[in-house]
Design an enzyme around this catalytic site. Structure first.
Site, PDB file in Angstrom:
ATOM      1  N   CYS B 110       0.891  -1.163   0.000  1.00  0.00           N
ATOM      2  CA  CYS B 110       0.000   0.000   0.000  1.00  0.00           C
ATOM      3  C   CYS B 110       0.921   1.201   0.000  1.00  0.00           C
ATOM      4  O   CYS B 110       1.561   1.490   1.006  1.00  0.00           O
ATOM      5  CB  CYS B 110      -0.923   0.043   1.221  1.00  0.00           C
ATOM      6  SG  CYS B 110      -1.820   1.611   1.333  1.00  0.00           S
ATOM      7  N   CYS B 113      -0.689   4.208   2.557  1.00  0.00           N
ATOM      8  CA  CYS B 113      -0.541   4.077   4.010  1.00  0.00           C
ATOM      9  C   CYS B 113      -0.288   2.619   4.347  1.00  0.00           C
ATOM     10  O   CYS B 113       0.857   2.166   4.371  1.00  0.00           O
ATOM     11  CB  CYS B 113      -1.747   4.653   4.744  1.00  0.00           C
ATOM     12  SG  CYS B 113      -3.355   4.168   4.102  1.00  0.00           S
ATOM     13  N   SER B 114      -1.336   1.838   4.570  1.00  0.00           N
ATOM     14  CA  SER B 114      -1.127   0.433   4.926  1.00  0.00           C
ATOM     15  C   SER B 114      -2.406  -0.354   4.716  1.00  0.00           C
ATOM     16  O   SER B 114      -2.745  -1.208   5.525  1.00  0.00           O
ATOM     17  CB  SER B 114      -0.678   0.319   6.375  1.00  0.00           C
ATOM     18  OG  SER B 114      -1.671   0.866   7.212  1.00  0.00           O
ATOM     19  N   CYS B 115      -3.126  -0.090   3.638  1.00  0.00           N
ATOM     20  CA  CYS B 115      -4.358  -0.820   3.355  1.00  0.00           C
ATOM     21  C   CYS B 115      -4.015  -2.299   3.190  1.00  0.00           C
ATOM     22  O   CYS B 115      -3.004  -2.643   2.586  1.00  0.00           O
ATOM     23  CB  CYS B 115      -5.023  -0.251   2.101  1.00  0.00           C
ATOM     24  SG  CYS B 115      -5.465   1.495   2.308  1.00  0.00           S
TER      25      CYS B 115
END
Lengths: 102, 205
Positions: B110, B113-115
């Site tokens: 991602c 961000c951090s999906c």
């Protein structure tokens, strides 16, 4: 193999849960949150390579504070006040006893 | 800086870090306003620390390895298939499964961000959230794979998928040779979290 902890620090877990809960309570939508977090990460990442632990959650917390201020859910003044109250409570509570706000 | 207790008659409680206090401050205000329920926070943490994790994804992968119809359905519409297995919920609104083959190796990142597909993998490990991985996975995926100890044949293409808040990817690793005699539970043991992000291969029996 010992599994690595899901969260490196308890406050990472707390701020994560708080954000998920606010999203589910309808305070904000997840894509809006993700866009803001992404922007903060980008800004923080200009000056150094962020790690995925403290650096990442520092950006997360800053984003949440700003978003809640913008939404009028938690103003910076109130947050500072509560922060100071908690700090005072910890300093005034003998070790081993639960720390609470009056 | 060492904390000096000499001016206290009794040592006080250990002062949490500044960010920890800031989180507590937010919790206090939001609770007072009735916007959150503190008990719900504990429940969310327990869910991700103890209940939801990569074993969910491994279950899906093991079944896909043994049931061709299931695999076809999974690749066509992962949401429907994994929901039926009980793996749905937060951050699982739209999950897409991408299959590794001898021709193509898939990797997930991602860049924003951090999906990540929480219902299948839990929440992401620290390295997935780091700038190093988020930047390098796209720029030099083969080098990243090498850091994870994975060297692919030169004629295997690497495809990098960028997860977002709208679409989250899961890699279906290649089934290893020699796993024919294993049941679903045995196969699940071969499927690591990293393999489902595309940064590892499935284990060998």
């Amino acid at each position: 193999m010992i599994p690595e902890p899901v969260f490196e620090a308890p406050w990472h877990a707390q701020v994560f849960a708080l954000t998920v809960h606010l999203n589910e309570a309808g305070v904000f939508a997840w894509p809006d949150w993700a866009a803001r977090l992404g922007a903060t990460l980008k800004t923080h990442g200009l000056s150094k390579d962020l790690n995925g632990g403290d650096d990442y959650f520092a950006a997360w917390l800053e984003t949440l504070e700003a978003y809640l201020a913008e939404l009028g859910a938690a103003s910076p003044d109130k947050v500072s006040e509560a922060h100071a109250a908690w700090k005072a409570a910890y300093l005034a509570t003998p070790h081993g006893q639960p720390v609470t706000l009056d | 800086m060492p904390h000096d207790h000499s001016d206290h008659a009794h040592p006080h409680s250990l002062l949490p870090s500044d960010p920890a206090l800031r989180v507590k401050a937010l919790e206090t205000i939001l609770t007072q306003k009735g916007l959150i329920d503190p008990a719900a926070l504990d429940e969310i943490i327990d869910t991700y620390e103890n209940q939801i994790g990569p074993h969910n994804g491994a279950h899906v992968v093991a079944r896909a390895w043994t049931d061709p119809d299931f695999k076809a359905a999974l690749l066509a519409d992962a949401d429907a298939v994994v929901s039926e297995m009980g793996y749905y919920g937060r951050q699982g609104e739209h999950m897409v499964v991408v299959e590794n083959t001898a021709q193509v190796h898939n990797m997930v990142v991602c860049t924003l961000c951090s999906c990540y597909p929480w219902p299948l993998l839990g929440i992401p490990p620290g390295w997935y959230k780091s700038d190093a991985y988020r930047a390098r996975a796209v720029r030099e995926p083969r080098k990243v794979l090498a850091d994870f100890g994975v060297t692919l044949p030169e004629d295997t293409a690497v495809r990098v998928w960028d997860s977002t808040a709208e679409v989250r990817y899961l890699v279906l690793p290649m089934r290893p040779e020699g796993a024919e005699g294993l049941d679903e539970a045995g196969l699940m043991d071969l499927v690591s979290r990293d393999a489902m992000i595309g940064c590892a291969l499935a284990g060998t029996p």
